[in-house]
Write a protein that holds these residues in place. Structure first.
Motif, PDB file in Angstrom:
ATOM      1  N   ARG A  92       0.827  -1.219   0.000  1.00  0.00           N
ATOM      2  CA  ARG A  92       0.000   0.000   0.000  1.00  0.00           C
ATOM      3  C   ARG A  92       0.855   1.261   0.000  1.00  0.00           C
ATOM      4  O   ARG A  92       0.543   2.242  -0.670  1.00  0.00           O
ATOM      5  N   ILE A  93       1.934   1.232   0.765  1.00  0.00           N
ATOM      6  CA  ILE A  93       2.793   2.427   0.844  1.00  0.00           C
ATOM      7  C   ILE A  93       3.700   2.511  -0.385  1.00  0.00           C
ATOM      8  O   ILE A  93       4.078   3.608  -0.808  1.00  0.00           O
ATOM      9  N   ARG A  95       0.418   9.111   8.645  1.00  0.00           N
ATOM     10  CA  ARG A  95      -0.928   9.207   8.060  1.00  0.00           C
ATOM     11  C   ARG A  95      -1.177  10.594   7.486  1.00  0.00           C
ATOM     12  O   ARG A  95      -1.929  10.750   6.512  1.00  0.00           O
ATOM     13  N   ARG A 154       0.941  12.413   6.015  1.00  0.00           N
ATOM     14  CA  ARG A 154       1.795  12.713   4.857  1.00  0.00           C
ATOM     15  C   ARG A 154       1.084  12.585   3.522  1.00  0.00           C
ATOM     16  O   ARG A 154       1.103  13.500   2.712  1.00  0.00           O
ATOM     17  N   GLU A 155       0.502  11.378   3.296  1.00  0.00           N
ATOM     18  CA  GLU A 155      -0.058  11.111   1.967  1.00  0.00           C
ATOM     19  C   GLU A 155      -1.170  10.087   2.100  1.00  0.00           C
ATOM     20  O   GLU A 155      -1.202   9.297   3.046  1.00  0.00           O
ATOM     21  N   GLU A 156      -1.997  10.061   1.089  1.00  0.00           N
ATOM     22  CA  GLU A 156      -3.142   9.133   1.045  1.00  0.00           C
ATOM     23  C   GLU A 156      -2.706   7.664   1.204  1.00  0.00           C
ATOM     24  O   GLU A 156      -3.350   6.889   1.895  1.00  0.00           O
ATOM     25  N   ARG A 157      -1.577   7.291   0.562  1.00  0.00           N
ATOM     26  CA  ARG A 157      -1.161   5.880   0.635  1.00  0.00           C
ATOM     27  C   ARG A 157      -0.799   5.464   2.060  1.00  0.00           C
ATOM     28  O   ARG A 157      -1.008   4.330   2.469  1.00  0.00           O
ATOM     29  N   TYR A 158      -0.278   6.400   2.854  1.00  0.00           N
ATOM     30  CA  TYR A 158      -0.001   6.091   4.266  1.00  0.00           C
ATOM     31  C   TYR A 158      -1.318   5.986   5.037  1.00  0.00           C
ATOM     32  O   TYR A 158      -1.494   5.112   5.875  1.00  0.00           O
ATOM     33  N   GLU A 159      -2.214   6.917   4.745  1.00  0.00           N
ATOM     34  CA  GLU A 159      -3.537   6.871   5.367  1.00  0.00           C
ATOM     35  C   GLU A 159      -4.196   5.515   5.092  1.00  0.00           C
ATOM     36  O   GLU A 159      -4.778   4.889   5.989  1.00  0.00           O
TER      37      GLU A 159
END
Lengths: 82, 146, 146, 82
Positions: A13-14, A36, A38-43
């Protein structure tokens, strides 16, 4: 500076297996909050902490564990070995 | 007590014979072997990821616990990672003890902990897509009996 | 499901490999091997007597019980009789199941029943005399858990 | 006529592995009484029934089991396989 490692679907995912970060977070949970934000992919990766596990310097730990002195943090889903 | 984390296949028979032959005081040897299971013929491969720095130390910590709890003469853990196909051996555990109850209990304990506490993750590559194997509630529950 | 009652040695490794290779639906293989234990270096040999007509049918009856209780894909029992020396394999059990809990439980059940319900008798030939091995109360007690 | 088999130390005490007998005993216990009355070596072998097991036609049985129709009786100590 801290090494942050990702495994299995957290890595997917990241989109990367590890990165080196500057952080002022004092606990794992605070580090997760920074990531979370930082960016959507971390979220997407950290949306549900109950489906994640964390290791600090290669020992399993809890999300409220302190980061002081820790050099390597790893996030991954529950293990499925054996 | 040997731990091997490897991509290469292992020979269950050769490992079992070598383990049993090394015993001088044991009366009981138990082995467990995990095979890649193909649920309904749709599995193209299984990919096993692990956490190289942590894996061996996690397995050794589990072994140390087993040695502390049961009267063991010896123990062995071999666990593969990388790409495997259906019915290939994924991993094996062997235990040796004077009496069978210790050998059985320690082997089951090692398996229960390896399942949920050693950093391996399985991904099933199917003929119609890939999926990470989800941890089972019963595997986590199995730890509570020890 | 194979039962073999024999005087010849068996090759634990070859038997384990053949058993595992024959599985097409199992995810878990458990083996138990009993070795001749030499308590303190005084054992010259172990002699195992059995009841030829009854032995195999008794073992098959125990296997049938195991198959009725657990979800097993396969099982194997090999048991030697005659004269054995220290650290030689006496017998082995193998079980195969989809899940490890069934394979472990069935192997332990087979062992507990083979110990006390299959017609074998062990005699220890020591450097200073021979003695029949006495049945242990704990072996009889082990049956009550099933 | 009935075949009577002896194993392990029962065989050693009696001094033979099997014999063919004429008996009018209707239960295993009655057969044991007949045997004990024969000779000292039988008395020695059957002194303590709690340390003995019996099989009728190769199935474990109790000492009060009937002998009607049985062709083979075996006496032996508790098993020590495995």
């Amino acid at each position: 500076m801290i090494d942050v490692l990702y495994f299995a679907w957290v890595r997917e995912r990241i989109g990367l297996p590890r990165e080196r970060l500057e952080t002022s977070a004092v606990t794992v949970a605070a580090l997760v909050d920074e990531l979370r934000a930082r960016e959507e992919r971390y979220e997407a990766a950290f949306a549900d902490l109950s489906s994640l596990r964390v290791a600090l310097d290669q020992e399993l730990a809890n999300f409220d564990a302190p980061l002081a002195g820790v050099r390597e943090v790893a996030f991954f889903p529950p293990m499925t070995g054996g | 007590m040997r731990v091997s984390v490897q991509t290469d296949p292992f020979d269950l028979g050769a490992e079992s014979n070598a383990f049993a032959a090394a015993q001088t005081t044991a009366g009981a040897v138990v082995t467990f072997t995990g095979l890649v299971r193909d649920n309904g013929g749709t599995l193209a491969a299984m990919e096993i990821e692990h956490y190289p720095g942590m894996t061996e130390r996690a397995i050794r910590a589990i072994m140390d616990q087993a040695v502390g709890r049961w009267s063991l003469e010896d123990a062995l853990v071999i666990h593969r990672h990388g790409r495997l196909t259906a019915q290939e051996p994924i991993m094996m555990v062997a235990t040796a003890a004077r009496h069978r109850a210790d050998a059985f209990a320690a082997a089951e304990f090692l398996m229960d902990y390896l399942k949920s506490r050693a950093p391996f993750w399985k991904k099933e590559i199917g003929t119609d897509g890939a999926e990470w194997v989800a941890a089972k509630a019963e595997d986590e529950a199995a730890l509570t009996r020890w």
